[in-house]
Enzyme design. Structure first.
Site, PDB file in Angstrom:
ATOM      1  CB  CYS A 225      68.006 103.930  46.306  1.00  0.00           C
ATOM      2  SG  CYS A 225      67.622 101.851  46.348  1.00  0.00           S
TER       3      CYS A 225
ATOM      4  CB  CYS B  21      79.164  99.981  52.804  1.00  0.00           C
ATOM      5  SG  CYS B  21      79.773  99.641  51.565  1.00  0.00           S
TER       6      CYS B  21
ATOM      7  CB  SER C   3      84.689 104.084  40.548  1.00  0.00           C
ATOM      8  OG  SER C   3      85.340 102.853  39.963  1.00  0.00           O
TER       9      SER C   3
ATOM     10  CG  ASP D 174      88.391  97.390  38.421  1.00  0.00           C
ATOM     11  OD1 ASP D 174      88.213  98.582  38.701  1.00  0.00           O
ATOM     12  OD2 ASP D 174      88.698  96.986  37.704  1.00  0.00           O
ATOM     13  CG  ASP D 175      85.979 100.035  41.998  1.00  0.00           C
ATOM     14  OD1 ASP D 175      85.698  98.901  41.897  1.00  0.00           O
ATOM     15  OD2 ASP D 175      85.916 100.706  40.651  1.00  0.00           O
TER      16      ASP D 175
ATOM     17  CB  CYS E 245      76.406  93.104  50.183  1.00  0.00           C
ATOM     18  SG  CYS E 245      76.157  94.787  50.866  1.00  0.00           S
TER      19      CYS E 245
ATOM     20  CB  CYS F 230      80.527  96.487  56.762  1.00  0.00           C
ATOM     21  SG  CYS F 230      79.771  95.409  56.465  1.00  0.00           S
TER      22      CYS F 230
ATOM     23  CB  CYS G 226      81.485  91.818  51.366  1.00  0.00           C
ATOM     24  SG  CYS G 226      81.999  93.349  50.935  1.00  0.00           S
TER      25      CYS G 226
HETATM   26  S1  SF4 Z   1      78.755  93.587  53.284  1.00  0.00           S
HETATM   27 FE1  SF4 Z   1      80.354  94.856  51.881  1.00  0.00          FE
HETATM   28  S2  SF4 Z   1      79.155  96.646  50.522  1.00  0.00           S
HETATM   29 FE2  SF4 Z   1      77.857  95.100  51.735  1.00  0.00          FE
HETATM   30  S3  SF4 Z   1      77.529  96.629  53.095  1.00  0.00           S
HETATM   31 FE3  SF4 Z   1      79.590  95.481  53.859  1.00  0.00          FE
HETATM   32  S4  SF4 Z   1      81.325  96.554  53.442  1.00  0.00           S
HETATM   33 FE4  SF4 Z   1      80.113  97.396  52.028  1.00  0.00          FE
END
Ligand code: SF4
Length: 478
Positions: A5, A247, A294, A357-358, A393, A453, A456
């Site tokens: 959000c 992130c 993007s 692509d992303d 995630c 992070c 994922c």
């Molecule tokens: S798990 Fe992936 S999408 Fe989620 S915060 Fe970590 S890097 Fe970002």
């Protein structure tokens, strides 16, 4: 609910009504959530509506004109679940109206509900099922405030039970605007100043400050809480962690390219991802084509570095289906979104296309783009700015469940990178698949790997207190 959000908070020292500022800021953050929006000012119930702001603003202008306050907060909400109800929209009121310690809260992020429920139980508070993570966090904070704790003490006490991400704004009954960011800094949050209106503004991204003509002062630090009241601004720490976990998805996909997060412009980071792709995956091709929108800066970067011409071989028809430009986060509309992409045949016919692509999440969009939109190309190679996503995630971006992730589905148990790439490439229908590894993500953003992070893609969840046990989307909803 799982959501990503956008939040805005504003406090004017000269008594200006901040409602218009908040709504304009929310509109600039609309890419972070299109399901519902809301605004809260002192002395009235939060105003909430479903859909995007532009759809309802004219109809609601009379009701909105009644909202008046020199401080307030706002929220745009996104969730992939079908339960798109106003009850789940933010800001959320915590505590009875006019209760001394009551407040309204707007949250960007995701917190593990079980741990919050544990905390509330320890405090002797029954926590009915069905409460969202934000409501549970709000109840914990409210209890701590009622027990005589200050805001920073309330966060300190609750912090060991806050597993996940939060960037939030709070409007208290005592006339304070509070902003806080989790100790790892998963989601962005920044502070700005509007000189003419003598107002502090807090926003998820600096693009919201730009549209208001406000100046970006700085990012709110992980573990920091800011309190703004008539005395001025006060900053304190409820936690200090050496390891941050920003992130990288914000940089590759989610955030507005004009925003600055942790001092890094998102557009420049995306372009750098393209440069790095060109270094690690030097391909022979006729044209570089981005998947709009993007991936456009990364494609420009790849073209710049490789000398291969950039072409807009794919374009979005924005006016056919307004508001549905995010593909992986809107499952029901996914096919629609791709059908909304038009091919410029004259640009791609018979060409060896390097498609940028992303990311690949479910793989559905990529497969359709390659198989249908670029079928007249001689050959398509696919390069991604983000490595394959194999794990869920738990920190605020609503990926599908693990079983739906393409890389997990077709490469589970396979360790060999070449074999993983071959399988994904075959599934998508491209002759080559390449992507930035985590080192390139770190170089592109200009931040050490230890401050990102990457759960994922690596499956390493050490930046969380524990890995939540959600398995299905239903469990995640709470
Ligand atoms: S798990 Fe992936 S999408 Fe989620 S915060 Fe970590 S890097 Fe970002």
């Amino acid at each position: 609910m799982r959501e990503n959000c956008g939040v805005v908070g504003a406090y004017s020292f000269e008594g200006h009504n901040v409602v218009q500022m908040i709504i304009m800021g929310l509109e600039a953050l609309q890419h972070r959530g299109q399901e519902a929006w809301g605004v809260a000012v002192p002395g009235s119930q939060p105003f909430k509506r479903q859909g995007v702001i532009s759809q309802s603003i004219e109809k609601e202008s009379h009701s909105l004109s009644k909202l008046d306050g020199n401080m307030g907060i706002g929220h745009v909400r996104y969730s992939t679940t079908a339960r798109s109800t106003l009850r789940n929209a933010h800001p959320i009121r915590v505590g009875p109206t006019a209760a001394e310690h009551g407040f309204c809260i707007a949250h960007n992020g995701t917190l593990e509900r079980e741990l919050l429920i544990e905390y509330l139980k320890e405090k002797g508070i029954s926590s009915p099922q069905g409460r969202t993570d934000t409501e549970l966090m709000g109840l914990g904070l409210y209890r701590n405030l009622k027990d005589g704790k200050s805001w920073v003490e309330a966060f300190e006490a609750l912090n060991p039970y806050l597993n996940g991400s939060f960037s939030l704004v709070i409007l208290s009954e005592r006339g304070e605007l509070i902003a806080a960011r989790d100790e790892r800094g998963f989601r962005p949050l920044c502070l700005g100043w509007h000189e003419e209106l003598s107002s502090y503004i807090v926003a998820s991204e600096s693009c919201a400050l730009d549209v208001l003509g406000a100046k970006l002062i700085r990012d709110i630090q992980p573990g920091e809480i800011i309190k703004i009241n008539k005395e001025g601004l006060e900053s304190e720490r409820f936690s200090e962690q050496e390891r941050h976990a920003h992130c990288p998805f914000e940089y590759t996909y989610f955030a507005n390219p004009s925003s600055r997060i942790e001092g890094v412009n998102v557009y420049m980071a995306r372009k750098k991802f393209g440069h790095l792709l060109a270094e690690t995956c030097p391909l022979d091709g006729d044209i570089v084509v981005p998947v709009p929108d993007s991936a456009r800066p990364a494609a420009l970067g790849y073209s710049e570095k490789s000398g291969i011409p950039f072409e807009e071989g794919l374009m979005k028809d924005r006016y056919r289906k307004k508001g549905s430009w995010r593909s992986f986060i809107e499952p029901k509309k996914r096919e629609d979104v791709v059908s909304n992409i038009l091919t410029i045949k004259e640009a791609v016919d018979g060409k060896r296309v390097i498609l940028i692509d992303d990311s690949i999440i479910r793989g559905t969009s990529s497969r359709i783009i390659v198989g249908k939109k670029l079928k007249s190309a001689k050959e398509v190679s696919l390069l991604l700015t983000f490595p394959p996503v194999m794990y869920p995630c738990y920190a605020g971006i609503d990926f599908p469940t693990q079983k739906e992730l393409l890389a997990y589905r077709i490469c589970r148990g396979i360790k060999e990178i070449d074999e993983i790439n071959r399988r994904i490439a075959r599934h998508i229908g491209v002759s080559f698949l390449g992507y930035n590894n985590v080192e390139n993500l770190s170089r592109g953003i200009g931040m050490p790997v230890s401050h990102l992070c990457l759960s994922c893609t690596t499956g390493d969840y050490s930046c969380l207190r524990r890995r939540p046990k959600f398995k299905t989307r239903r469990e995640m909803k709470g």
